[in-house]
Design an enzyme around this catalytic site. Structure first.
Site, PDB file in Angstrom:
ATOM      1  N   SER A  61       0.871  -1.182   0.000  1.00 29.18           N
ATOM      2  CA  SER A  61       0.000   0.000   0.000  1.00 29.18           C
ATOM      3  C   SER A  61       0.905   1.228   0.000  1.00 29.18           C
ATOM      4  O   SER A  61       2.094   1.122   0.339  1.00 29.18           O
ATOM      5  CB  SER A  61      -0.852  -0.013   1.276  1.00 29.18           C
ATOM      6  OG  SER A  61      -1.462   1.244   1.505  1.00 29.18           O
ATOM      7  N   TYR A  74      -2.148  -1.190  10.430  1.00 32.44           N
ATOM      8  CA  TYR A  74      -2.089  -1.298   8.961  1.00 32.44           C
ATOM      9  C   TYR A  74      -0.752  -0.773   8.439  1.00 32.44           C
ATOM     10  O   TYR A  74      -0.080  -1.423   7.636  1.00 32.44           O
ATOM     11  CB  TYR A  74      -3.259  -0.511   8.372  1.00 32.44           C
ATOM     12  CG  TYR A  74      -3.494  -0.714   6.892  1.00 32.44           C
ATOM     13  CD1 TYR A  74      -4.255  -1.782   6.419  1.00 32.44           C
ATOM     14  CD2 TYR A  74      -2.970   0.172   5.955  1.00 32.44           C
ATOM     15  CE1 TYR A  74      -4.487  -1.956   5.060  1.00 32.44           C
ATOM     16  CE2 TYR A  74      -3.202  -0.003   4.599  1.00 32.44           C
ATOM     17  CZ  TYR A  74      -3.961  -1.052   4.156  1.00 32.44           C
ATOM     18  OH  TYR A  74      -4.194  -1.222   2.810  1.00 32.44           O
TER      19      TYR A  74
HETATM   20  P1  NAD Z   1     -11.368  -6.339  -0.012  1.00 32.56           P
HETATM   21  O1  NAD Z   1     -11.964  -6.237   1.356  1.00 32.56           O
HETATM   22  O2  NAD Z   1     -12.264  -6.270  -1.200  1.00 32.56           O
HETATM   23  O3  NAD Z   1     -10.508  -7.666  -0.160  1.00 32.56           O
HETATM   24  C1  NAD Z   1      -9.855  -8.281   0.916  1.00 32.56           C
HETATM   25  C2  NAD Z   1      -9.751  -9.760   0.633  1.00 32.56           C
HETATM   26  O4  NAD Z   1      -9.079 -10.378   1.738  1.00 32.56           O
HETATM   27  C3  NAD Z   1     -11.119 -10.449   0.518  1.00 32.56           C
HETATM   28  O5  NAD Z   1     -11.077 -11.439  -0.490  1.00 32.56           O
HETATM   29  C4  NAD Z   1     -11.292 -11.108   1.891  1.00 32.56           C
HETATM   30  O6  NAD Z   1     -12.118 -12.260   1.855  1.00 32.56           O
HETATM   31  C5  NAD Z   1      -9.850 -11.483   2.180  1.00 32.56           C
HETATM   32  N1  NAD Z   1      -9.624 -11.759   3.598  1.00 32.56           N
HETATM   33  C6  NAD Z   1      -9.868 -10.940   4.663  1.00 32.56           C
HETATM   34  N2  NAD Z   1      -9.595 -11.592   5.812  1.00 32.56           N
HETATM   35  C7  NAD Z   1      -9.152 -12.833   5.463  1.00 32.56           C
HETATM   36  C8  NAD Z   1      -8.729 -13.969   6.198  1.00 32.56           C
HETATM   37  N3  NAD Z   1      -8.671 -13.972   7.540  1.00 32.56           N
HETATM   38  N4  NAD Z   1      -8.376 -15.071   5.509  1.00 32.56           N
HETATM   39  C9  NAD Z   1      -8.439 -15.096   4.148  1.00 32.56           C
HETATM   40  N5  NAD Z   1      -8.830 -14.051   3.410  1.00 32.56           N
HETATM   41  C10 NAD Z   1      -9.186 -12.933   4.063  1.00 32.56           C
HETATM   42  O7  NAD Z   1     -10.275  -5.167  -0.044  1.00 32.56           O
HETATM   43  P2  NAD Z   1      -9.193  -4.715  -1.152  1.00 32.56           P
HETATM   44  O8  NAD Z   1      -9.171  -3.247  -1.131  1.00 32.56           O
HETATM   45  O9  NAD Z   1      -9.379  -5.433  -2.429  1.00 32.56           O
HETATM   46  O10 NAD Z   1      -7.846  -5.198  -0.447  1.00 32.56           O
HETATM   47  C11 NAD Z   1      -6.914  -6.067  -1.037  1.00 32.56           C
HETATM   48  C12 NAD Z   1      -5.503  -5.668  -0.623  1.00 32.56           C
HETATM   49  O11 NAD Z   1      -5.201  -4.386  -1.183  1.00 32.56           O
HETATM   50  C13 NAD Z   1      -5.325  -5.528   0.895  1.00 32.56           C
HETATM   51  O12 NAD Z   1      -4.097  -6.105   1.280  1.00 32.56           O
HETATM   52  C14 NAD Z   1      -5.304  -4.023   1.103  1.00 32.56           C
HETATM   53  O13 NAD Z   1      -4.575  -3.667   2.240  1.00 32.56           O
HETATM   54  C15 NAD Z   1      -4.635  -3.581  -0.186  1.00 32.56           C
HETATM   55  N6  NAD Z   1      -4.843  -2.161  -0.505  1.00 32.56           N
HETATM   56  C16 NAD Z   1      -6.101  -1.665  -0.748  1.00 32.56           C
HETATM   57  C17 NAD Z   1      -6.247  -0.330  -1.046  1.00 32.56           C
HETATM   58  C18 NAD Z   1      -7.594   0.284  -1.326  1.00 32.56           C
HETATM   59  O14 NAD Z   1      -7.676   1.532  -1.423  1.00 32.56           O
HETATM   60  N7  NAD Z   1      -8.643  -0.492  -1.498  1.00 32.56           N
HETATM   61  C19 NAD Z   1      -5.128   0.509  -1.108  1.00 32.56           C
HETATM   62  C20 NAD Z   1      -3.873  -0.022  -0.849  1.00 32.56           C
HETATM   63  C21 NAD Z   1      -3.742  -1.362  -0.563  1.00 32.56           C
END
Ligand code: NAD
Length: 260
Positions: A142, A155
């Site tokens: 991130s 985080y």
């Molecule tokens: P999201 O909530 O759509 O996806 C998260 C995924 O992780 C889901 O598939 C969920 O089922 C899975 N997950 C959560 N807890 C779990 C567990 N205990 N065991 C197995 N799977 C689990 O969110 P996203 O935004 O797609 O996030 C994906 C990645 O991107 C994350 O690591 C997040 O930190 C990173 N990220 C997101 C953003 C943003 O703005 N959305 C920015 C930077 C980084």
């Protein structure tokens, strides 16, 4: 280019992980999905991937807080598909709170899912990559792997740790055909950030769209969300021969957030 390779994408039942799984499937990769959610919906996603892209897709519901289940996830991927070529560590959760009110159990969960799970997947997957002399490890960190924001102690700590882990793995695998990189997205519209958008909208007394615009304006100079498709294309590039010498990096894709 990637036809017949196997990609394990953690947390791929929604959001960025599902988007990257779709992008890699579009290149001909077989996909091992993982994540939480309604089993019927996950099965629909799995079978849709197979039908749309003509690849094989599996699912394993390992809880990424559980080292034993992570070991089983990697094992199942290798048994089903004969190895792991691409590992995308994407599963992640968020909790925002001032540090003095931050619940210790939320700290432990975020460190487990957003950081430690990647140690375990890499630990178990690397021997298969070494065996085939090729591998791609892509850690979805991130902007918070590079800079901090208030109220995100766990985080930011986990994502900085993940960037560090990415570098160590790059050094240990340099010259072996394996690369290890982190992708550092800025705001991307998924379920993970929805609570923050809602909270912002409520605090300002505006609608959700205006709440989203206000979040962007604060940190992301482009004032546009990163798209899931753009993240998928970056992952494909990191798997291409053009990226053979790109390793140990943390690549921002953030509309200028970390340039400030
Ligand atoms: P999201 O909530 O759509 O996806 C998260 C995924 O992780 C889901 O598939 C969920 O089922 C899975 N997950 C959560 N807890 C779990 C567990 N205990 N065991 C197995 N799977 C689990 O969110 P996203 O935004 O797609 O996030 C994906 C990645 O991107 C994350 O690591 C997040 O930190 C990173 N990220 C997101 C953003 C943003 O703005 N959305 C920015 C930077 C980084």
């Amino acid at each position: 280019m990637l036809k017949g390779k196997t990609a394990l994408v953690t947390g791929s039942t929604s959001g960025i992980g599902l988007g990257i799984a779709r992008s890699l499937a579009g290149q001909g990769c077989n996909i091992m999905l993982n994540g939480l959610g309604d089993p019927a919906k996950i099965e629909a996603v799995r079978s849709e991937l197979e039908a749309e892209f003509g690849i094989r897709a599996g699912f394993h519901g390992a809880d990424m807080t559980r080292p034993d289940e992570i070991a089983a996830l990697v094992k199942t991927s290798t048994v089903n598909f004969g190895g792991i070529d691409i590992l995308v560590n994407n599963a992640g959760v968020q909790h925002t709170s001032p540090i003095e009110a931050f619940p210790p159990e939320r700290w432990a969960t975020i460190i487990a899912i957003n950081l430690s799970s990647s140690f375990y997947t890499i630990h178990h997957a690397i021997p298969y990559m070494r065996q085939s002399g090729w591998g791609r490890i892509i850690n979805i960190a991130s902007v918070h792997g590079l800079v901090a924001s208030a109220n995100k102690a766990a985080y930011v700590s986990a994502k900085h740790g993940l960037v560090g882990l990415t570098k160590v793995v790059a050094l240990e695998t340099a010259g072996s055909g394996i690369t290890s990189n982190a992708i550092c997205p800025g705001w991307t519209r998924t379920e993970l950030i929805e609570p923050q958008i809602i909270a912002r909208a409520q605090a300002l007394g505006v609608d959700i769209e205006a709440g989203g615009r206000d979040l962007l304006a604060e940190k992301q100079p482009s004032k546009q969300f990163v798209s899931i498709e753009q993240l998928g294309q970056l992952a494909i590039f990191l798997c291409s021969p053009a990226a053979d010498q790109i390793t140990g990096t943390a690549i921002p894709i953030d509309g200028g957030w970390t340039a400030q």
